[in-house]
Design an enzyme around this catalytic site. Sequence first.
Site, PDB file in Angstrom:
ATOM      1  N   GLU A 273      11.394  29.523 102.935  1.00 16.19           N
ATOM      2  CA  GLU A 273      11.728  29.654 101.506  1.00 16.19           C
ATOM      3  C   GLU A 273      10.456  29.694 100.671  1.00 16.19           C
ATOM      4  OE1 GLU A 273      14.951  27.327  99.971  1.00 16.19           O
ATOM      5  OE2 GLU A 273      14.116  27.285  97.954  1.00 16.19           O
ATOM      6  N   ARG A 299       3.479  51.908  71.806  1.00 18.80           N
ATOM      7  CA  ARG A 299       3.647  51.170  70.541  1.00 18.80           C
ATOM      8  C   ARG A 299       2.341  51.239  69.727  1.00 18.80           C
ATOM      9  NH1 ARG A 299       6.612  49.203  66.414  1.00 18.80           N
ATOM     10  NH2 ARG A 299       5.736  47.284  65.573  1.00 18.80           N
ATOM     11  N   GLN A 310      -8.448  45.391  72.968  1.00 16.03           N
ATOM     12  CA  GLN A 310      -8.812  44.581  74.130  1.00 16.03           C
ATOM     13  C   GLN A 310      -7.967  43.302  74.225  1.00 16.03           C
ATOM     14  OE1 GLN A 310     -12.860  42.783  74.785  1.00 16.03           O
ATOM     15  NE2 GLN A 310     -13.254  44.848  75.529  1.00 16.03           N
TER      16      GLN A 310
END
Length: 412
Positions: A273, A299, A310
């Site tokens: 797991e 955008r 940056q």
Amino acid sequence: MSVSDATNASPVSTGDAEPPRLLSGAESILEALIDVDHPRKVAASRWAAEHLTDPSLAERDHSCTFWAEGWKRLADRGMFGLLADERHGGQNLELCAALLTIEGLGHGCRDEGLIFAMSSQVLTMQLTLQRFGSKDQQDRWMPHLLSGDAFGAFAMTEPNSGSDAYSLSTTAERTSEGYVLNGEKAWITMAPLADVFVVFATVNPDVGRWGITSFLVPGDTPGLIVGPNMPKSGMRTTPFANVRFENCAIPESARIGAEGAGASMFSSAMEAERGFLLASGVGALQRVLEDTVEFASSREQFGQAIGAFQGVSHPIAEIKLAHESARLLLYKAAALQQRGDASMMAAALAKLGASEAVLSGSLTSLEVHGARGYVTEYEVEREVRNALGGVIYGGSSAIQKNIIARLLGLPG
Ligand SMILES: Cc1cc2nc3c(=O)[nH]c(=O)nc-3n(C[C@H](O)[C@H](O)[C@H](O)COP(=O)(O)OP(=O)(O)OC[C@H]3O[C@@H](n4cnc5c(N)ncnc54)[C@H](O)[C@@H]3O)c2cc1C
């Protein structure tokens, strides 16, 4: 409850042919490690994007509804048999190959709760049955688990025994015909649907971990009572509940292996797991990265794409670093297990690194998306909610750090 009862799904087209089997041995491990766009992973991702895209996902996420038809499609595609023996209809893949497939499913399928539930069954419940179950137990359940007609769950955690798993208090009292279980298990993935549970209980609370024994208990056994599906922050499409045992009588044949062998079976399951359950999350993180790059490229603010700032591009570069680092840790742990080498340190590092990478990467993505990241409509916030559980299940981040510190030889 079986999937076939819950869905009228017709057989699913398997799409493109499977890519060729990986090279065996060292080359296959190297390929998995270095090739972020490994053909096996890409094939699984494409299949998932085509067959596991469900327009009702947002609504199901809201209402905590499992997608039974998606489960059946995974089963028809052979996903529950990735690591199973061929005699039960499994593919018996090498570990790295199986993880590439799961990583691809995580990348292509936006219903992360579905793939989490699948991986959880395959890597904990099924692996325990495969590794330690009797031939009769395997023959009774593996074909149904692989076909998707039965659901399996793995029940260790209790309300008062979480990180300290071996302090469990569910008892298995010996009778002339077998055992009687009493106690409660908590936060059990797939419990509301499970037809069969791997259950850990103690046959002798006085001897601590040496009394822990595991059992295979059908979900319809009288005295096994499953609580209601519990709404949770993320992975809301994965069913999840507590389970009570009230004088639940089971035959001796329900025991998996010997009395007292449960702790080592649990430890084996936890190593799988820890090492590998985050494979689908790592795949999802790559999708989050791709979505974020696309958004930041289109955008515009202050007359340019926000990705040109940056302050936006560097955090995105850090998602890339987190993703590749998580992949390397994941496949290193898999490679060690595949070779039969000790992998406890590698599995703890993989669990810690991958779960933290998925969480931090999703948070960065949310921030880059601004308000669109925060509102439900754009589905970015769901990625953050889905990432939250990763730092808890399979041993929290603190517990992984404890394991790493212990293996480094630190006192404590
Ligand atoms: C989505 C999800 C699915 C799950 N599915 C299953 C399942 O199928 N089967 C199952 O058996 N369980 C399942 N669990 C339970 C999971 O294994 C436990 O939640 C986990 O082991 C932590 O136990 P706990 O929640 O009781 O937290 P606790 O153990 O109470 O820990 C609480 C906090 O204390 C910290 N802590 C505890 N001990 C130490 C320590 N020694 N050093 C430092 N910090 C410590 C932990 O890091 C954590 O921050 C699931 C949980 C989640 C969230």
